[in-house]
Scaffold this motif. Structure first.
Motif, PDB file in Angstrom:
ATOM      1  N   ILE A   1       9.880  46.047 -13.139  1.00  0.00           N
ATOM      2  CA  ILE A   1      10.921  45.964 -13.980  1.00  0.00           C
ATOM      3  C   ILE A   1      10.717  46.372 -15.476  1.00  0.00           C
ATOM      4  CG2 ILE A   1      12.670  44.138 -14.972  1.00  0.00           C
ATOM      5  CD1 ILE A   1      12.054  42.385 -12.436  1.00  0.00           C
TER       6      ILE A   1
ATOM      7  N   GLU B   1      18.330  44.883 -14.407  1.00  0.00           N
ATOM      8  CA  GLU B   1      18.118  43.520 -14.692  1.00  0.00           C
ATOM      9  C   GLU B   1      18.969  43.096 -15.745  1.00  0.00           C
ATOM     10  OE1 GLU B   1      16.123  39.623 -16.417  1.00  0.00           O
ATOM     11  OE2 GLU B   1      16.795  41.680 -17.210  1.00  0.00           O
TER      12      GLU B   1
ATOM     13  N   LYS C   1      20.387  32.642 -16.681  1.00  0.00           N
ATOM     14  CA  LYS C   1      19.805  32.393 -17.661  1.00  0.00           C
ATOM     15  C   LYS C   1      20.608  31.128 -18.440  1.00  0.00           C
ATOM     16  CE  LYS C   1      16.425  34.702 -19.734  1.00  0.00           C
ATOM     17  NZ  LYS C   1      15.196  34.589 -19.275  1.00  0.00           N
TER      18      LYS C   1
ATOM     19  N   HIS D   1      15.120  46.764 -17.374  1.00  0.00           N
ATOM     20  CA  HIS D   1      15.003  45.543 -17.919  1.00  0.00           C
ATOM     21  C   HIS D   1      16.329  45.206 -18.896  1.00  0.00           C
ATOM     22  CE1 HIS D   1      13.149  41.996 -20.533  1.00  0.00           C
ATOM     23  NE2 HIS D   1      13.528  41.687 -19.352  1.00  0.00           N
ATOM     24  N   ARG D   2      17.297  44.440 -18.803  1.00  0.00           N
ATOM     25  CA  ARG D   2      18.067  44.170 -19.801  1.00  0.00           C
ATOM     26  C   ARG D   2      18.930  45.622 -19.979  1.00  0.00           C
ATOM     27  NH1 ARG D   2      14.985  40.206 -24.178  1.00  0.00           N
ATOM     28  NH2 ARG D   2      13.406  39.468 -22.984  1.00  0.00           N
TER      29      ARG D   2
ATOM     30  N   TYR E   1       7.879  41.818 -14.222  1.00  0.00           N
ATOM     31  CA  TYR E   1       8.213  42.225 -15.526  1.00  0.00           C
ATOM     32  C   TYR E   1       7.407  41.902 -16.283  1.00  0.00           C
ATOM     33  CZ  TYR E   1       8.466  37.185 -16.174  1.00  0.00           C
ATOM     34  OH  TYR E   1       8.256  35.740 -16.204  1.00  0.00           O
TER      35      TYR E   1
ATOM     36  N   HIS F   1      20.608  37.037 -23.782  1.00  0.00           N
ATOM     37  CA  HIS F   1      19.035  36.410 -23.497  1.00  0.00           C
ATOM     38  C   HIS F   1      18.911  35.065 -24.151  1.00  0.00           C
ATOM     39  CE1 HIS F   1      14.843  35.720 -23.468  1.00  0.00           C
ATOM     40  NE2 HIS F   1      14.689  36.668 -22.531  1.00  0.00           N
TER      41      HIS F   1
ATOM     42  N   LEU G   1      11.949  33.599 -10.048  1.00  0.00           N
ATOM     43  CA  LEU G   1      11.332  34.139 -11.184  1.00  0.00           C
ATOM     44  C   LEU G   1      10.135  33.035 -11.600  1.00  0.00           C
ATOM     45  CD1 LEU G   1      13.991  35.520 -13.700  1.00  0.00           C
ATOM     46  CD2 LEU G   1      11.819  36.358 -13.315  1.00  0.00           C
TER      47      LEU G   1
ATOM     48  N   GLU H   1      20.257  37.981 -13.732  1.00  0.00           N
ATOM     49  CA  GLU H   1      19.171  36.810 -13.790  1.00  0.00           C
ATOM     50  C   GLU H   1      20.129  35.796 -14.644  1.00  0.00           C
ATOM     51  OE1 GLU H   1      15.752  37.212 -16.719  1.00  0.00           O
ATOM     52  OE2 GLU H   1      15.630  34.703 -16.663  1.00  0.00           O
TER      53      GLU H   1
ATOM     54  N   ASP I   1      20.604  39.338 -18.239  1.00  0.00           N
ATOM     55  CA  ASP I   1      20.444  38.031 -18.137  1.00  0.00           C
ATOM     56  C   ASP I   1      22.219  37.341 -18.401  1.00  0.00           C
ATOM     57  OD1 ASP I   1      17.784  37.611 -18.727  1.00  0.00           O
ATOM     58  OD2 ASP I   1      18.309  38.973 -20.432  1.00  0.00           O
TER      59      ASP I   1
ATOM     60  N   PHE J   1      14.395  31.699 -13.411  1.00  0.00           N
ATOM     61  CA  PHE J   1      13.512  30.723 -13.612  1.00  0.00           C
ATOM     62  C   PHE J   1      14.001  29.372 -13.086  1.00  0.00           C
ATOM     63  CE2 PHE J   1      12.524  33.972 -16.830  1.00  0.00           C
ATOM     64  CZ  PHE J   1      11.007  33.996 -16.366  1.00  0.00           C
TER      65      PHE J   1
HETATM   66  O1  G3P Z   1      14.079  38.909 -14.747  1.00  0.00           O
HETATM   67  C1  G3P Z   1      12.726  39.563 -15.424  1.00  0.00           C
HETATM   68  C2  G3P Z   1      12.828  39.092 -16.752  1.00  0.00           C
HETATM   69  O2  G3P Z   1      13.831  39.689 -17.652  1.00  0.00           O
HETATM   70  C3  G3P Z   1      12.435  37.654 -17.049  1.00  0.00           C
HETATM   71  O3  G3P Z   1      12.221  37.342 -18.398  1.00  0.00           O
HETATM   72  O4  G3P Z   1      12.662  36.498 -20.599  1.00  0.00           O
HETATM   73  O5  G3P Z   1      12.986  38.864 -20.125  1.00  0.00           O
HETATM   74  O6  G3P Z   1      14.682  37.323 -19.100  1.00  0.00           O
HETATM   75  P1  G3P Z   1      13.220  37.453 -19.566  1.00  0.00           P
END
Ligand code: G3P
Ligand code: MG
Length: 248
Positions: A236, A30, A118, A3-4, A216, A45, A171, A116, A32, A151
């Motif tokens: 994730i 993953e 964003k 994640h990130r 996630y 993010h 998402l 992602e 953003d 999202f």
């Molecule tokens: O893609 C999963 C997760 O990263 C979504 O939430 O806020 O961490 O980008 P966020």
């Protein structure tokens, strides 16, 4: 999937984080993607610069020339490890990276991205179009295709137009009542849901419809095991160093 990058192991959404994820054994990461004030896709993010970089201002009003110079170690140092954060601070791979630099790094590491989208307010279509147009020029056809998630349904619709053959993931924080219609319209391959809102029956319904299910952000081994038991396909995580050896 990291994640990130691997948010708990190195500063989020940096090349150092991608390396940490690869070292921890994940095959997917993953991150953003957001546009700078001059419309350049970078890994970031928040709408504002402060949490991760300590700088004042908004990403949507800051040009790439300034963003590229920002060190993104602040949040990692404050939340995870002061000592490790200080070691990361000032390293070139801990600056806010462009999408292009990130693609080159992932190709070198053999990682597949979950991009992602964003967007900042009002830029859902433009962010997806710019990011994916750029990435398509760089990502070789013989490598596994990037998975595009958001999202923002307008971003996924734009992704479908720009990169129809790249898979898409929907998402959501809450399981969407209209998931069937949305996933069909956007031609998604996967649902990406907040792990605490993930119910066994919803996983079963989504999977019975032929989609994959990702959750996630799962950072505990017991929680991860329970989710896998519910039928989830992909965790994730900020902590691939914990989850890959225990559950991988
Ligand atoms: O893609 C999963 C997760 O990263 C979504 O939430 O806020 O961490 O980008 P966020
Ligand atoms: Mg994200």
């Amino acid at each position: 999937m990291g994640h990130r990058g691997a948010k708990a192991l190195a500063p989020e959404n940096t090349l150092a984080s991608m390396r940490a994820a690869a070292a921890a054994g994940v095959t997917w990461v993953e991150f953003d993607v957001m546009l700078t004030g001059d419309g350049q896709p970078v890994l970031f993010h928040d709408d504002t610069l402060r949490r991760t970089t300590g700088a004042e201002g908004e990403m949507a009003r800051t040009p790439l020339a300034v963003v590229r110079g920002l060190d993104a170690t602040r949040h990692f140092t404050q939340k995870y490890s002061k000592a490790a954060g200080l070691r990361f601070r000032g390293q070139p791979e801990c600056r806010v990276p462009s999408l292009e630099e990130t693609a080159a790094c992932l190709l070198e590491l053999g990682l597949t991205p979950n991009v992602e989208i964003k967007p900042t307010k009002g830029l859902a279509v433009e962010t997806a179009e710019t990011a994916l147009t750029r990435l398509r020029k760089l990502w070789p056809a013989d490598r596994p295709a990037p998975l595009i998630s958001s999202f923002e349904r307008a971003s996924l619709a734009a992704a479908k137009r720009v990169a129809p053959d790249w898979p898409r993931g929907l998402l959501a924080e809450e399981f969407p009542a209209d998931w069937r219609q949305a996933m069909a319209e956007l031609d998604c391959v996967s649902m990406h849901l907040y792990w605490r809102r993930t119910r066994r029956a919803d996983v079963a319904a989504v999977k019975a419809a032929g989609y994959a299910f990702a959750v996630y952000t799962v950072n505990g081994v017991r929680a991860g095991r329970r989710l896998l038991d519910k039928g989830v396909d992909c965790l994730i995580t900020d902590r691939p160093d914990l989850l890959v050896p225990a559950l991988g």
